[in-house]
Design a protein around this motif. Structure first.
Motif, PDB file in Angstrom:
ATOM      1  N   LEU A  75       0.829  -1.213   0.000  1.00  0.00           N
ATOM      2  CA  LEU A  75       0.000   0.000   0.000  1.00  0.00           C
ATOM      3  C   LEU A  75       0.864   1.263   0.000  1.00  0.00           C
ATOM      4  N   GLN A  76       2.000   1.203   0.672  1.00  0.00           N
ATOM      5  CA  GLN A  76       2.923   2.340   0.686  1.00  0.00           C
ATOM      6  C   GLN A  76       3.534   2.538  -0.705  1.00  0.00           C
ATOM      7  N   GLU A  77       3.949   1.456  -1.347  1.00  0.00           N
ATOM      8  CA  GLU A  77       4.502   1.542  -2.703  1.00  0.00           C
ATOM      9  C   GLU A  77       3.497   2.132  -3.684  1.00  0.00           C
ATOM     10  N   GLN A  78       2.226   1.901  -3.453  1.00  0.00           N
ATOM     11  CA  GLN A  78       1.171   2.406  -4.321  1.00  0.00           C
ATOM     12  C   GLN A  78       0.816   3.867  -4.013  1.00  0.00           C
ATOM     13  N   GLY A  79       1.389   4.429  -2.957  1.00  0.00           N
ATOM     14  CA  GLY A  79       1.113   5.815  -2.589  1.00  0.00           C
ATOM     15  C   GLY A  79      -0.218   6.002  -1.890  1.00  0.00           C
ATOM     16  N   LEU A  80      -0.736   4.933  -1.286  1.00  0.00           N
ATOM     17  CA  LEU A  80      -2.039   4.991  -0.622  1.00  0.00           C
ATOM     18  C   LEU A  80      -1.918   5.242   0.877  1.00  0.00           C
ATOM     19  N   SER A  92      -3.155   6.438   6.512  1.00  0.00           N
ATOM     20  CA  SER A  92      -3.564   6.566   5.112  1.00  0.00           C
ATOM     21  C   SER A  92      -3.265   7.977   4.620  1.00  0.00           C
ATOM     22  N   CYS A  93      -3.054   8.082   3.325  1.00  0.00           N
ATOM     23  CA  CYS A  93      -2.798   9.383   2.714  1.00  0.00           C
ATOM     24  C   CYS A  93      -4.077  10.198   2.735  1.00  0.00           C
ATOM     25  N   MET A  94      -3.999  11.446   3.157  1.00  0.00           N
ATOM     26  CA  MET A  94      -5.210  12.276   3.185  1.00  0.00           C
ATOM     27  C   MET A  94      -5.653  12.652   1.777  1.00  0.00           C
ATOM     28  N   HIS A  95      -4.780  12.492   0.800  1.00  0.00           N
ATOM     29  CA  HIS A  95      -5.098  12.798  -0.590  1.00  0.00           C
ATOM     30  C   HIS A  95      -5.423  11.527  -1.374  1.00  0.00           C
ATOM     31  N   LYS A 115      -2.118  10.669  17.204  1.00  0.00           N
ATOM     32  CA  LYS A 115      -2.998  11.293  16.221  1.00  0.00           C
ATOM     33  C   LYS A 115      -2.094  11.987  15.206  1.00  0.00           C
ATOM     34  N   VAL A 116      -2.478  11.935  13.933  1.00  0.00           N
ATOM     35  CA  VAL A 116      -1.641  12.494  12.875  1.00  0.00           C
ATOM     36  C   VAL A 116      -2.464  13.425  12.010  1.00  0.00           C
ATOM     37  N   LYS A 117      -1.859  14.504  11.618  1.00  0.00           N
ATOM     38  CA  LYS A 117      -2.472  15.443  10.682  1.00  0.00           C
ATOM     39  C   LYS A 117      -1.487  15.658   9.542  1.00  0.00           C
ATOM     40  N   GLU A 118      -1.921  15.390   8.318  1.00  0.00           N
ATOM     41  CA  GLU A 118      -1.106  15.663   7.141  1.00  0.00           C
ATOM     42  C   GLU A 118      -1.416  17.093   6.718  1.00  0.00           C
ATOM     43  N   VAL A 119      -0.381  17.914   6.596  1.00  0.00           N
ATOM     44  CA  VAL A 119      -0.579  19.331   6.298  1.00  0.00           C
ATOM     45  C   VAL A 119       0.227  19.737   5.065  1.00  0.00           C
ATOM     46  N   SER A 120      -0.196  20.824   4.482  1.00  0.00           N
ATOM     47  CA  SER A 120       0.544  21.410   3.368  1.00  0.00           C
ATOM     48  C   SER A 120       1.430  22.518   3.903  1.00  0.00           C
ATOM     49  N   ILE A 121       2.636  22.558   3.398  1.00  0.00           N
ATOM     50  CA  ILE A 121       3.573  23.601   3.794  1.00  0.00           C
ATOM     51  C   ILE A 121       4.025  24.319   2.532  1.00  0.00           C
ATOM     52  N   ASP A 122       4.166  25.605   2.624  1.00  0.00           N
ATOM     53  CA  ASP A 122       4.578  26.428   1.499  1.00  0.00           C
ATOM     54  C   ASP A 122       5.850  25.852   0.871  1.00  0.00           C
ATOM     55  N   PRO A 123       5.841  25.596  -0.443  1.00  0.00           N
ATOM     56  CA  PRO A 123       7.035  25.060  -1.114  1.00  0.00           C
ATOM     57  C   PRO A 123       8.284  25.915  -0.907  1.00  0.00           C
ATOM     58  N   ALA A 124       8.115  27.226  -0.738  1.00  0.00           N
ATOM     59  CA  ALA A 124       9.269  28.101  -0.482  1.00  0.00           C
ATOM     60  C   ALA A 124       9.916  27.755   0.861  1.00  0.00           C
TER      61      ALA A 124
END
Length: 157
Positions: A75-80, A92-95, A115-124
């Motif tokens: 499942l990890q290799e599949q990006g899930l 699990s991937c939030m996306h 508990k885990v939260k997947e977050v977006s961080i500014d690419p810069a």
């Protein structure tokens, strides 16, 4: 009775995961689907042993930890799903149902309850961090950024 929204969400996850595996030359078997659903049903990171326990609880079947590890690797290799290095646990991937590519995975991990939260961080910011790491004579061992935190519930304990 299951909430129709949850049923629809589950169907979307399985449909997307099946298509992604097929696209990558893999197959989402029944056991792989069930392990994936164990992870998508929680916001906490789980160890392989915790996944095995949850699988038994939800589906009434035992699965050896070695089989769980093999499925988690697939499942990890599949990006899930993602493996969290700090905790040696999986989430699990939030996306998981998105069709577009995503930035480097960033995780806030509660060191108390996992508990885990997947977050977006500014690419810069990521670019600056990469530069700081390079300036110090290092390279990232993983593109995944994990931050050890305390969640809102645990910080008040």
């Amino acid at each position: 009775m299951q909430d129709p929204r949850e049923s629809s969400k589950t169907e979307a996850i399985i449909e997307h995961a099946t298509a992604k595996c097929k696209q990558n030359g893999g197959q989402l078997t029944e056991k792989r689907k069930k392990i994936l659903l164990c992870l998508t049903g929680t916001q906490k990171a789980l160890s392989a042993y915790e996944v095995a326990d949850l699988y038994k609880e939800q589906y009434g079947q035992s699965m050896s930890p070695m089989s769980v590890y093999r499925i988690l690797d697939f499942l990890q290799e599949q990006g899930l799903i993602h493996r969290l290095q700090i905790a040696n646990k999986y989430i699990s991937c939030m996306h998981i149902t998105c069709a577009h590519s995503h930035e480097t995975a960033q995780f806030l991990i509660c060191s108390n309850c996992f508990k885990v939260k997947e977050v977006s961080i500014d690419p810069a910011l990521i670019s600056e961090l990469r530069q700081n790491v390079a300036d110090a004579g290092f390279v990232f061992a993983s593109q995944q950024l994990e931050v050890n935190c305390l969640c809102e519930d645990c910080k008040n304990l």
